[in-house]
Design an enzyme around this catalytic site. Structure first.
Site, PDB file in Angstrom:
ATOM      1  N   GLU A  79      -0.623  -5.545 -11.077  1.00 23.07           N
ATOM      2  CA  GLU A  79      -0.934  -6.975 -11.217  1.00 23.07           C
ATOM      3  C   GLU A  79      -2.421  -7.260 -11.279  1.00 23.07           C
ATOM      4  OE1 GLU A  79       0.988  -5.751  -8.777  1.00 23.07           O
ATOM      5  OE2 GLU A  79       2.516  -7.180  -8.146  1.00 23.07           O
ATOM      6  N   ASP A  87       4.133  -5.196  -7.480  1.00 27.33           N
ATOM      7  CA  ASP A  87       4.527  -5.245  -6.068  1.00 27.33           C
ATOM      8  C   ASP A  87       6.035  -5.109  -5.911  1.00 27.33           C
ATOM      9  OD1 ASP A  87       1.913  -5.531  -5.311  1.00 27.33           O
ATOM     10  OD2 ASP A  87       1.998  -7.712  -5.155  1.00 27.33           O
ATOM     11  N   ASP A 134       8.168  -6.811  -4.100  1.00 22.61           N
ATOM     12  CA  ASP A 134       8.965  -7.978  -3.734  1.00 22.61           C
ATOM     13  C   ASP A 134       9.552  -8.620  -4.991  1.00 22.61           C
ATOM     14  OD1 ASP A 134       6.761  -9.083  -4.904  1.00 22.61           O
ATOM     15  OD2 ASP A 134       6.116 -10.244  -3.161  1.00 22.61           O
ATOM     16  N   GLU A 161       8.701 -11.305  -6.707  1.00 24.61           N
ATOM     17  CA  GLU A 161       7.728 -11.681  -7.736  1.00 24.61           C
ATOM     18  C   GLU A 161       7.288 -10.451  -8.515  1.00 24.61           C
ATOM     19  OE1 GLU A 161       6.612 -14.637  -8.788  1.00 24.61           O
ATOM     20  OE2 GLU A 161       8.020 -15.600  -7.417  1.00 24.61           O
ATOM     21  N   TYR A 210       1.636  -3.302   2.450  1.00 20.40           N
ATOM     22  CA  TYR A 210       1.941  -4.538   1.731  1.00 20.40           C
ATOM     23  C   TYR A 210       2.100  -5.705   2.701  1.00 20.40           C
ATOM     24  CZ  TYR A 210       3.831  -7.484  -1.954  1.00 20.40           C
ATOM     25  OH  TYR A 210       4.026  -8.487  -2.867  1.00 20.40           O
ATOM     26  N   ARG A 228       3.471  -8.808   2.350  1.00 22.15           N
ATOM     27  CA  ARG A 228       4.583  -9.766   2.287  1.00 22.15           C
ATOM     28  C   ARG A 228       5.841  -9.068   2.785  1.00 22.15           C
ATOM     29  NH1 ARG A 228       1.738 -11.078  -2.571  1.00 22.15           N
ATOM     30  NH2 ARG A 228       0.771 -13.123  -2.393  1.00 22.15           N
ATOM     31  N   HIS A 285      10.134  -3.330   3.607  1.00 23.98           N
ATOM     32  CA  HIS A 285      10.904  -2.986   4.797  1.00 23.98           C
ATOM     33  C   HIS A 285      10.059  -2.323   5.861  1.00 23.98           C
ATOM     34  CE1 HIS A 285      14.547  -4.252   2.825  1.00 23.98           C
ATOM     35  NE2 HIS A 285      14.243  -3.509   1.783  1.00 23.98           N
TER      36      HIS A 285
END
Length: 950
Positions: free
Chosen positions: A19, A105, A107, A109, A334, A336, A381
């Site tokens: 990203e 990433d 997640d 998004e 990460y 989030r 996780h």
């Protein structure tokens, strides 16, 4: 900007897409030969605004939302204009690649970005989805060895949220535009968050304080001089009332058996207690208990935002920005995540480091395991922790990290290490004291209490201790005082007594930390969205931040009232939380997105659940004036107008008087008494100062839209209600709905119809007050001086050009023809001399960037190899390497922005390319053109195939 590792002639060429440019620069160092790493700079495509749809689609099923709600809620995507150049670059790189790795990433998004890249690039080479929760050599290597396909369920979950937010906003927001104010927005999470803040303010507005008294005695055992404090808790066996015994109406709770003491009673008790003979006060009871405290779990996204707010004073948005930078540069995992769990490697690293730094006795025999609430598969996780299989201490990263990044890393490191350390141990002691008193012949008995904690083994507290939000009822004795060793029956001496009066306090306002905590406890939103949600309600003007407290605006009161009365289900906490759980079910493939969206928008057959479309279509007649009115008391009403809130009260002649409400006055501070005070001080917004001796006109001071000003009253000036309303910030039309804006076909507010031009007449002279002037104390003399501006300072000797001193929108300045120069203070308007003005004009004029000295030098840009500096520009501070300029974001502080952050901003600006200049349309002859062929209708984007979502 493409970062690559050289490949040999025989090795395959592999393109890796991430990203952000920062992530690209970091990851390329951990890859082997033959890798090109390119950043997409976030999403490359999205739902367009309906007005941006191709002409042939505007009148079709996509015309209202860019989503076809009647055909499976099919979205129409387009590559955003600022990403077209990026897509071209990616396609060019793809031609020379043998394999494509999508390393966005992990997640929702990130998964959606990967899917959109597949849909747009249409690669004909093998594609691998590569995920990792930290950017370290070990993690990157593991990710290369364990690739997978794009997860269609995660993509569905993200797309469902995106479509849901589009439907919610585009159906509900226009109602707010028509009935409250144009340009407002409603959202699934932001509206509920705003409601929480408004409800807390309503509680504060309804709150009535109560007075109560108590006393504190300073006592010491007779056998030793170790004084401690004890508070009065009972008189004649009856419990003494404290703040928690009162309700919000200022009355003792019905369930409370406490007695409320007044000042005279407490002072008589204090006098009697201070006069008791030595040794009269005795220990009635002593209770000792072992004390154990466990460490807090490692950080999740929400707990990191809460703790960073408490300890570092970071906003949620600032926390996520700094954490993003730490992650992309390989310092933390990460950021989030819903999970507080640690991997086996991380547990071993934390235990090993705790043992090395604090000693083996500070590490428990067994590792600590943490589990979070099961909330679906949206997030990573593992908890947020230092990156790597062994942690770098804050001292080891101090050369690489500065400012906010170092402070946040230090917080994360301490929390992670402490989570694997031993419990803190100690003991707590609670002591009760009693003594008889003789007050004017009346025998009374009082009891006092004290408590304290003794920590015998600090355990995890040697590394870290969790902060906490301020509680509503804070006891004076917080339980951490040290008590001397005493025994039951032991005698004590009274050293001094102090009587204390108290007022009960209203519930505390939300801070960003406590609002995030409340949203998480209610199950509303997800940690990755909290920062954006809070930023939105602040940017929209629904909430302002005072210190750390979140204060709702009167505008928020109107918005929430309308939503509660007409969209009650959409702002219901339980419904919103249930909706969040349903979306999580879509993320794991347990629910179908089309069925769920259909139930939400159209309603469910055979159920009492009404769909959003039916709610909007059946709103009925909403009284805008009523929605925007809040009774303050008696005949005082607060109304929310186009230019802000104002108080309206009937005048003596029947014409309503309107007075603006100061911006710095919180809703709970606007009592009926305060409202009357504002009306009395401002009347109908005007305060007469006196007659101008030069023309006989009355001069008045008014509160206007852009601040207070003085003006003259003309004899033929129309003093009608509408002009009064506009001066005070009211909007006569919008308050009752007659002047509200409508909707056009694109879901945007239609332009209001032009009003007929008013007849021109002589305009009154006006002048803004100086910043140092108070409207309530400004005098006639000051008003006359203000109205005398602009002042002629003199003439330039050589040309005879007149130089004047004027007060403008951006402050005081001199003007000579078309040449203007700023003055340093408003007082110079009246006292600057011609010689002083000529000296100012003799100095070279500073224009824009050429005169802007750097505010800071940061370091060398890794791309251009040129020095990066921070400068102050017309639109705020920005970073530049001399070729590319990038404006600092809201949370980027000039004094603490890092080299990595500056390089990231410049890289993002380069990726967007230079701003396109609009060319003036060439004039064409009026000759009639032959009819052109109608372009073929552009097909909507294809639906996700099973293969793409495998």
């Amino acid at each position: 900007m493409t970062v690559s590792r050289t490949a040999s002639a025989s090795s395959p060429r592999r393109l890796v897409i991430v990203e952000s440019p920062t992530k690209a620069r970091t990851i390329v160092g951990y890859l082997g030969e033959g890798f090109d790493v390119e950043a997409s700079v976030g999403h490359i495509r999205d739902l367009p605004q309906p007005s941006e749809l191709p002409a042939e689609l505007k009148k079709g099923p996509f015309g209202k939302f860019a989503v076809d709600v009647d055909n499976g809620f099919e979205p129409y995507y387009r590559v955003t204009p600022d990403k077209k150049k990026k897509v071209t670059e990616l396609k060019k790189l793809l031609k020379d690649a043998d394999e494509l790795y999508l390393a966005t990433d992990e997640d929702r998004e990130g998964e959606a970005i990967a899917w959109h890249l597949l849909e747009v690039l249409k690669p004909k080479i093998p594609v691998k989805r590569m995920v990792f929760h930290e950017i370290t050599p070990e993690a990157i290597q593991r990710a290369l060895e364990n690739t997978r396909d794009v997860d269609g369920a995660l993509v569905d979950a993200q797309e469902t949220r995106r479509i849901l937010d589009r439907l919610y906003g585009y159906e509900v927001s226009p109602v707010l535009w028509r009935k409250v104010r144009a340009g407002l927005s409603a959202g699934r999470v932001q509206s509920v968050a705003t409601r929480l803040v408004v409800e807390r303010e309503r509680e504060r507005m309804a709150f009535r304080s109560a007075s109560y008294w108590d006393l504190t005695a300073n006592v010491t055992p007779t056998t030793s001089h170790e004084p401690f404090s004890a508070r009065l808790v009972a008189v004649d066996g009856d419990k003494v009332a404290t703040g928690r015994d009162f309700d919000d109406r200022g009355e003792l709770k019905k369930t409370s058996k406490a007695v409320q003491l007044d000042e005279s009673t407490v002072r008589s008790l204090a006098t009697a207690l201070e006069s008791v003979p030595a040794g009269t006060l005795a220990v009635k009871s002593l209770e000792t208990k072992p004390y154990t405290r466990r460490p807090a779990a490692p950080f999740t996204t929400s707990t990191l935002q809460q703790e960073a707010a408490r300890k570092l004073r970071f906003s949620a948005r600032q926390t996520m920005r700094v954490a993003q930078s730490l992650y992309e540069n390989g310092f933390i995992t990460y950021m989030r995540t819903d999970s507080p769990a640690l991997s086996t490697q991380a547990i071993s690293a934390a235990r090993r480091q705790a043992s090395e730094l604090y000693g083996p006795e500070f590490v428990p025999e067994k590792p600590r395991l943490y589990k979070g609430k099961a909330k679906g598969a949206q997030e990573a996780h593992e908890a947020i922790r230092p990156a790597g299989d062994s942690f770098r201490t804050p001292a080891q990263v101090s050369n690489a990290l500065r400012g906010d990044e170092f402070r946040l890393y230090d917080l994360i490191w301490k929390r992670t290490v402490a989570s694997q350390m031993a419990d803190a141990k100690g003991s707590t002691a609670s002591v009760r004291l009693h003594t008889p008193l003789d007050i004017a012949g009346n025998r009374r008995t009082v009891e006092l209490a004290a408590s304290g904690t003794v920590i015998t083994f600090r355990g995890f507290m040697a590394a870290y201790e969790e902060g906490r939000d301020a509680a509503r009822y804070e006891d004076g004795d917080k339980g951490d005082a040290r008590l001397p060793e005493v025994a039951e029956g032991q005698k004590l001496d009274v050293l001094g007594v102090e009587a204390d009066g108290h007022e009960t306090s209203p519930p505390p306002r939300y801070t960003e930390a406590s609002l995030v905590k409340q949203l998480e406890e209610l199950g509303i939103g997800r940690p990755s969205t909290y920062a954006a949600t809070i930023s939105t309600i602040i940017d929209r003007g629904y909430v302002t931040v005072r210190g750390s407290a979140m204060v709702p605006s009167w505008l928020a009161f109107s918005v929430i009232r309308l939503l509660e009365e007409h969209f009650a289900r959409l702002v219901d906490y339980q419904f919103t939380a249930a909706m969040e759980n349903d979306l999580d079910q879509i993320a794991v493939g347990a629910r179908d997105r089309v069925d769920w969206l259909s139930h939400f928008y159209f309603g469910a057959e055979g159920s009492d659940i009404v769909g959003l479309r039916e709610i909007v279509d059946d709103l009925g007649d909403i009284d805008a004036r009523e929605i925007n009115s809040i009774p303050i008391g008696d005949d005082l009403v607060l109304r929310v107008g186009r230019y802000g809130p104002y108080i309206e009260v009937p005048g003596a002649d029947g014409t309503p008087k309107r007075v603006s409400v100061p911006d710095d006055l919180a809703p709970d501070e606007l009592t009926a008494e305060k409202a009357r005070e504002l009306v009395e001080n401002q009347g109908d917004g005007d305060r007469e100062l006196g007659i101008d001796p030069s023309n006989g006109k009355m001069l008045v001071v008014k509160a206007g839209r852009f601040g207070p000003y003085v003006t003259e009253i003309l004899e033929d000036e129309a003093e009608d209600a509408s002009s009064s309303a506009n001066e005070t910030g009211a909007t006569p039309g919008s308050a009752d709905g007659s002047g509200s804006t409508g909707n056009d076909s694109d879901g945007k507010p239609a332009k209001p119809k032009k009003k007929p031009a008013a007849k021109k007449g002589p305009k009154p002279r006006t002048a803004s007050l100086f910043k140092s002037m108070d409207p309530s104390t400004v005098t006639l003399e000051q008003a006359l001086r203000l109205l005398s501006l602009p002042r002629v300072v003199g003439q330039e000797p050589e040309t005879g050009t007149e130089i004047t001193a004027q007060n403008g929108r951006y402050g005081p300045y001199l003007k000579k023809g078309t040449d203007s120069r700023s003055l340093t203070s408003e007082d110079q308007l009246f006292d600057i001399t011609l010689d002083e003005a000529l000296k100012i004009y003799a100095e070279p004029k500073q224009r824009g960037r050429t005169a802007a000295a750097p505010l800071r030098e940061i370091g060398e840009d890794p791309v251009s190899q040129k020095p990066i500096v921070v400068k102050d520009g017309r639109f705020g501070p920005y970073v530049t390497d001399g070729e590319t300029n990038a404006t600092l974001r809201k949370d980027d502080a000039v004094e603490s922005v890092t080299l990595e952050r500056a390089a990231e901003l410049l890289a993002e600006k380069r990726a967007k390319g230079p701003a396109k200049k609009k060319k003036a349309p060439a004039k064409k002859p009026a000759a009639k053109k032959p009819a052109a062929k109608k372009p073929a209708a552009k097909k909507p984007a294809a639906k996700k195939t099973a293969a793409a979502k495998k």
